[in-house]
Design an enzyme around this catalytic site. Sequence first.
Site, PDB file in Angstrom:
ATOM      1  N   GLU A 149      39.250  17.199  97.765  1.00 34.15           N
ATOM      2  CA  GLU A 149      38.380  16.066  98.078  1.00 34.15           C
ATOM      3  C   GLU A 149      38.979  14.753  97.570  1.00 34.15           C
ATOM      4  OE1 GLU A 149      33.709  14.830  97.130  1.00 34.15           O
ATOM      5  OE2 GLU A 149      34.746  16.250  95.829  1.00 34.15           O
TER       6      GLU A 149
ATOM      7  N   LYS B 135      30.954  13.835 104.378  1.00 34.21           N
ATOM      8  CA  LYS B 135      30.120  14.515 103.373  1.00 34.21           C
ATOM      9  C   LYS B 135      28.642  14.195 103.603  1.00 34.21           C
ATOM     10  CE  LYS B 135      30.262  15.348  98.353  1.00 34.21           C
ATOM     11  NZ  LYS B 135      30.998  14.950  97.117  1.00 34.21           N
TER      12      LYS B 135
ATOM     13  N   CYS C  80      32.820  19.604  98.836  1.00 33.04           N
ATOM     14  CA  CYS C  80      32.345  19.729  97.452  1.00 33.04           C
ATOM     15  C   CYS C  80      30.842  20.002  97.376  1.00 33.04           C
ATOM     16  CB  CYS C  80      32.742  18.482  96.645  1.00 33.04           C
ATOM     17  SG  CYS C  80      32.719  18.749  94.855  1.00 33.04           S
TER      18      CYS C  80
END
Length: 552
Positions: free
Chosen positions: A45, A113, A149
């Site tokens: 990430e 994300k 994540c």
Amino acid sequence: MADRFRISLAQLNPTVGDIAGNAAKAHAAWEEGRKAGAQLVALPEMFLTGYNTQDLVMKPVFHRAAMAAAEQLAQDCADGPALAIGAPWAEGGKLYNAYLILKDGRIASRILKHHLPNETVFDEVRVFDAGPLGGPYAIDDTRIGSPICEDGWHEDVAETLAETGAEFLLIPNGSPYFRGKMEVRYNMMVARCIETHLPVIYLNMVGGQDDQIFDGGSFVLNPGGSLALQMPLYDEAVTQLDLERTDEGWRAVEGEKAHFPDEWEQDYRAMVESLRDYMAKTGFKKALLGLSGGVDSAIVAAIAVDAIGAENVRCVMLPSEYTSAESLEDAEAVAKALGVHYDYVPISEGRAAITNTLAPLFEGRDADITEENIQSRLRGLLLMAMSNKFGEMLLTTGNKSEVAVGYATIYGDMNGGYNPIKDLYKTRVFETCRWRNANHRPWMMGPAGEVIRPNVIDKPPSAELREDQKDSDSLPDYPELDALLTILVDEEGSIADCVAAGFDRDVAKRVEHLIYISEYKRFQSAPGTRLTPRAFWLDRRYPIANRWRDPG
């Protein structure tokens, strides 16, 4: 259809802000993957900018530079495997934490994300916009889902990807260490495996960034949660992962499984690596610290030597008339055992000069803590002068117990650029010294064997700022203090919780009071290695001016 898929998992250490350097690391990993016959090279990430960027990522010129670098990297990696890399992405007036799939000379896919962490050290709601729930991307004829994540910690993202055709999950992470974190990660990723019936690839970065240390430990799970591959903790590594298509779908081929050390070794390595990276990434090659003969400065000296080598560490004894012969002997013994440069700089003349200068103003007033703090601040002045003159970073040596209750002198022994034991309670300092004496690892640059002699660990702790002073004169004994701090700080417990645990109410109230009135000191203290989810700095943000006290 292809029945085998190879991914190069690049568990690497980026530097925040070094976009060109991070891109070069990514390109080198891509070259390694190309030579190994990979179809995809994957990085963690936000790798292109480094992580955690905090507000820096919101600066338009910065995130535009990162986006331009991603486009250039796509062109540079056109002839070979696809490259997956984390980077910021701005479009439509919004800024996203993105995972970019570079293929055939262009950015072929962008994953944005969805779940933005907004607790502990993360403020992503503040800096990023939330992306939509999306589907998988294709590499050749294989469909891959990449929750970024935090998205991997929520079932909705993974389930949406599985429902829309993802054949396995590749989860890029910037997940910092705290004690026991690997078990938390395993449990979360096993849950994703069981829910989706897909293999899960958990790819984490390594390296230090300010207080945070990213510990790697990337791993691969097959459906049902069985471990197929385990990369090492803390070390940079590029590992080839093969997946095979079976009648039941893709399955990861069993690979190497790195040994995992116990929590004492993980904590110690976190302190070593975070200091090493903090110095390297801020441009310092050498460090110095005041070596008092006590346990805290001894373990910081050992950490510094293990991080950057004895030839790069200066230890300084700054005795006063209250410094015991025992402390002088202990400090010198530690310095010799570690092999560091050792200076002896008495403060008596300087202290006399300051006392004489202040004498007309203080006439008729009794000596008190003021005179004690003058000694500490004089030491801080001398150490900072050496830091300036020699270009060496000053390390501060206060443990979490002292930092919590303010048992430290601001502009004195709190001076310094970094504190590797800032999140280590005193009782754990003792045990960490014993652990280091009994253990040596290849990643330690210091000598093996006993480097902190037992007397340093076993003698009663003392600041030695007045005759016969002991820490226990001012504070509860450390086992009691640390147990109270664990309740009040780490667990955010109440006075009633302390009493229920068997502690005296008045003692608990006094400790709570010390915690609150010391906030201004912590606000000005050096950053230090984060070892727990309640470290002092981003994990715990309290007001400085605060009159509230628990009435319990």
